[in-house]
Scaffold this active site. Structure first.
Site, PDB file in Angstrom:
ATOM      1  CD  GLU A  33    -120.547  11.696  33.613  1.00 37.33           C
ATOM      2  OE1 GLU A  33    -121.545  10.960  33.624  1.00 37.33           O
ATOM      3  OE2 GLU A  33    -120.571  12.863  33.161  1.00 37.33           O
ATOM      4  CG  ASN A  63    -125.861   9.540  29.370  1.00 38.92           C
ATOM      5  OD1 ASN A  63    -126.586   8.941  30.164  1.00 38.92           O
ATOM      6  ND2 ASN A  63    -124.544   9.626  29.519  1.00 38.92           N
ATOM      7  N   GLY A  65    -120.521  18.682  30.321  1.00 33.72           N
ATOM      8  CA  GLY A  65    -121.164  19.316  31.465  1.00 33.72           C
ATOM      9  C   GLY A  65    -120.560  20.649  31.855  1.00 33.72           C
ATOM     10  CG  HIS A  90    -120.104   8.651  29.755  1.00 31.47           C
ATOM     11  ND1 HIS A  90    -119.694   9.462  30.786  1.00 31.47           N
ATOM     12  CD2 HIS A  90    -120.806   9.435  28.909  1.00 31.47           C
ATOM     13  CE1 HIS A  90    -120.140  10.692  30.566  1.00 31.47           C
ATOM     14  NE2 HIS A  90    -120.814  10.708  29.433  1.00 31.47           N
ATOM     15  CB  SER A 117    -121.325  21.755  26.261  1.00 28.53           C
ATOM     16  OG  SER A 117    -120.806  21.565  27.567  1.00 28.53           O
ATOM     17  CD  GLU A 146    -119.738  11.963  25.306  1.00 39.08           C
ATOM     18  OE1 GLU A 146    -120.752  12.651  25.155  1.00 39.08           O
ATOM     19  OE2 GLU A 146    -119.560  11.223  26.277  1.00 39.08           O
ATOM     20  CE  LYS A 167    -123.834  12.813  31.393  1.00 38.00           C
ATOM     21  NZ  LYS A 167    -122.750  13.763  31.481  1.00 38.00           N
TER      22      LYS A 167
HETATM   23  P1  PGA Z   1    -123.247  17.210  28.449  1.00 38.38           P
HETATM   24  O1  PGA Z   1    -122.829  15.657  28.637  1.00 38.38           O
HETATM   25  O2  PGA Z   1    -124.104  17.283  27.211  1.00 38.38           O
HETATM   26  O3  PGA Z   1    -123.993  17.541  29.689  1.00 38.38           O
HETATM   27  O4  PGA Z   1    -121.979  17.975  28.285  1.00 38.38           O
HETATM   28  C1  PGA Z   1    -122.437  14.891  27.527  1.00 38.38           C
HETATM   29  C2  PGA Z   1    -122.178  13.472  27.948  1.00 38.38           C
HETATM   30  O5  PGA Z   1    -121.732  13.234  29.078  1.00 38.38           O
HETATM   31  O6  PGA Z   1    -122.408  12.554  27.138  1.00 38.38           O
END
Ligand code: PGA
Length: 244
Positions: free
Chosen positions: A98, A9, A171, A96, A204, A165, A11
């Protein structure tokens, strides 16, 4: 036999020019990926058309980062399934953490998005996961179960992906312990009651932990943020080897 799905992803990263540059390094690696897995990239909407041309003769699929439930209309900033299908998009990420956090997306809206994706022939990747506060209060399972039950209402569980997740692992560099991620993925499979349900772990994921994560019995793939922005890292992740 459950399908393996490795998704990156991007983003809000990558212009069209940087996507082209990325693919000059990634596509030679993609030729070596074993055929037992779907490798997917979710670029920003503006780079979908560019990627669609670049990936035509390859086995790499495109995902959108969201999808609306209407075919068209007065929905500023949204994108419809038809607009994505025109570019041969195959998957659609919905729910997601976010957009859940920044735009207060509800489980009901996420379910509408997933249903529209599925009924139009896109495979929804439905994201679920608890916050650190919810985990510390012992509410993780209850929260995830509610997200799964509401998010999957009226969906065909044989034709979607769930991404577990934990928000505190996204992140942050702090991966959920693979045994714990596996336990939650096993619970999700039990709650949904479909043994062929494809479940990813996200949070991560990186080249150094992918082989361990993919060796877990209930984890069928990964959703990768940060590490998918580097073609070499994501190439290594997509080329995971659980024999190592
Ligand atoms: P990340 O994000 O691998 O940077 O932790 C995962 C995600 O948001 O799907």
């Amino acid at each position: 036999m459950r399908k393996t799905v490795i998704a990156g992803n991007w983003k809000m990263h990558m212009t069209c020019a940087s996507a082209v540059e990325y693919m000059t390094k990634f596509l030679p690696l993609a030729k070596e990926f074993p055929s037992d897995r779907d490798v997917v990239i979710a670029p920003p909407f503006t780079a979908i058309s560019t990627l669609s041309s670049l990936l035509k003769e390859t086995d790499v699929f495109i995902s959108s980062q969201n999808v609306h439930w209407e075919d068209q209309g007065a929905f500023t900033a949204e994108i419809s399934p038809q607009m994505l299908l025109e570019h041969e998009v195959r998957y659609a990420i919905v729910g997601h953490s976010e957009p859940r956090k920044y735009f207060s997306e509800s489980d009901e809206q996420i379910n509408l998005r997933a249903r529209s994706a599925q009924s139009n022939g896109l495979i929804p990747i439905v994201c679920v996961g608890e916050s650190i506060e919810q985990r510390e209060r012992g509410e993780a399972e209850r929260v995830i179960r509610r997200q799964v039950e509401q998010g999957l209402e009226q969906l065909d569980a044989n034709n979607l992906v769930i991404a577990y997740e934990p928000i505190w692992a996204i992140g942050t560099g702090r991966t959920c312990e693979s045994k714990e991620a596996n336990r939650i993925c096993g619970l999700i499979r039990e709650w949904v009651g479909t043994s062929d349900l494809v479940i990813q772990y996200g949070g991560s994921v990186k080249p150094s932990n992918i082989d361990e994560i993919m060796s877990m019995s209930d984890i069928d793939g990964v959703l990768v943020g940060g590490a998918s922005l580097d073609p070499i890292s994501f190439g290594r992740i997509a080329n995971f080897n659980i024999e190592n």
